[in-house]
Scaffold this motif. Structure first.
Motif, short mmCIF file in Angstrom:
data_model
loop_
_atom_site.label_atom_id
_atom_site.label_comp_id
_atom_site.label_asym_id
_atom_site.label_seq_id
_atom_site.Cartn_x
_atom_site.Cartn_y
_atom_site.Cartn_z
N UNK A 125 1.11 -9.98 -1.15
CA UNK A 125 0.54 -9.63 0.15
C UNK A 125 1.52 -8.75 0.92
N UNK A 126 2.79 -9.10 0.83
CA UNK A 126 3.82 -8.29 1.49
C UNK A 126 3.88 -6.90 0.85
N UNK A 127 3.75 -6.85 -0.48
CA UNK A 127 3.80 -5.57 -1.19
C UNK A 127 2.65 -4.66 -0.78
N UNK A 128 1.44 -5.22 -0.74
CA UNK A 128 0.27 -4.43 -0.34
C UNK A 128 0.41 -4.00 1.12
N UNK A 129 0.94 -4.87 1.96
CA UNK A 129 1.18 -4.54 3.35
C UNK A 129 2.14 -3.35 3.47
N UNK A 130 3.20 -3.36 2.67
CA UNK A 130 4.15 -2.25 2.67
C UNK A 130 3.49 -0.97 2.18
#
Length: 287
Positions: A125-130
């Motif tokens: 989720x953090x990766x997609x957010x980035x």
């Protein structure tokens, strides 16, 4: 049901105790020998000498708001309300001191006696957010130029001249190829927005007192402010973001990624999954 603050405090204590236990068990299982901390390892640890606090910031995990709060805590009354501080101000390096700026005895003293905390988030989720923040928004031209053009050059077949020049239409799949490309690893550490938390904050070398989670941001933030006896007027900003990346949204981004690449990407972020006790996302096809 009415719970007393003491009851709430003790349930939170139990939750945080459990998170520390998991962390230390995983560290013991996966790290052979503890290496020594280098000054470079401490660049993400923000220091609050007034309250005896060390915060390891992780981009895409409420770090702008935490930096704002740290500015209020360390500002000697210069700021009262975190939300009055413009976002870009919070990221000006000179506004907050990091542990890497101190002498070795000062560093050791702070690591021993300050309250140390980090906030984490479901890794994909953090990766997609980035990805969404850095590659799909038009104002992030610096990222498009620095990373986008390279990703398109290496991972797109027959890119247009415009794409090669602007780098502003990187697809998520291309971003994944870039992360898994051996050349990327050889060129140095990942950018902090997609670097693994364990590489930014070194939770197997630094013993964190509190591991906060993005999923329980408000209560974890208040817990920390209570622990350090911060002025009760200091409030962690409530999240109003309607654009935030969710699990469902993350699942959509992974639809087009083949199981082979899903597995490799999972392995890349596996330590963060284990250390912070996140389960394998149900949308992955890597069983």
């Amino acid at each position: 049901l009415f719970f007393s603050p003491q009851f709430e405090q003790s349930t939170l204590q139990a939750v945080h105790h459990q998170r520390r236990e998991t962390l230390s068990n995983v560290c013991n299982r996966y790290t052979r020998k503890r290496r020594l901390l280098q000054r470079d390892d401490l660049r993400h640890l923000v220091v609050d000498d007034t309250h005896g606090l060390l915060y390891c910031y992780v981009p895409k995990v409420a770090c702008t708001n935490w930096k704002r709060v740290m500015m209020v805590l360390t500002g000697q009354g210069k700021y009262q309300d975190p939300l009055e501080i413009p976002a870009h101000e919070a990221h000006v390096p000179s506004n907050l001191r990091t542990l890497s700026e101190y002498s070795v005895p000062e560093i050791n003293y702070r690591l021993r006696s300050y309250l140390k905390f980090v906030f984490v988030r479901e890794p994909f989720e953090r990766l997609v957010s980035a990805y969404r923040n850095k590659f799909t928004l038009s104002y992030n031209q610096a990222f498009h130029k620095r990373y986008g053009t390279k990703i398109i050059r290496r991972h797109r077949q027959e890119p247009s001249d415009k794409a090669l020049e602007r780098g502003d239409d990187v697809r998520f799949e291309e971003f994944v190829y870039y992360l898994l490309d051996p050349r990327t690893q050889q060129e140095g550490p990942f950018n902090e927005h997609w670097e693994r938390v364990h590489s930014l904050c070194h939770p197997c070398i630094i013993q964190y007192d509190v591991v906060g989670k993005y999923e329980t941001l408000a209560e974890d933030a208040n817990y920390i402010l209570q622990l350090i006896g911060a002025d009760t007027t200091v409030k962690f900003p409530a999240s109003s973001k309607t654009t935030r990346t969710t699990d469902d949204m993350t699942a959509q981004f992974f639809q087009d990624i083949s199981p082979f690449y899903q597995r490799r990407l999972f392995n890349l972020y596996k330590m963060d999954y284990l250390l912070f006790n996140y389960s394998i996302p149900s949308y992955l096809r890597i069983r």
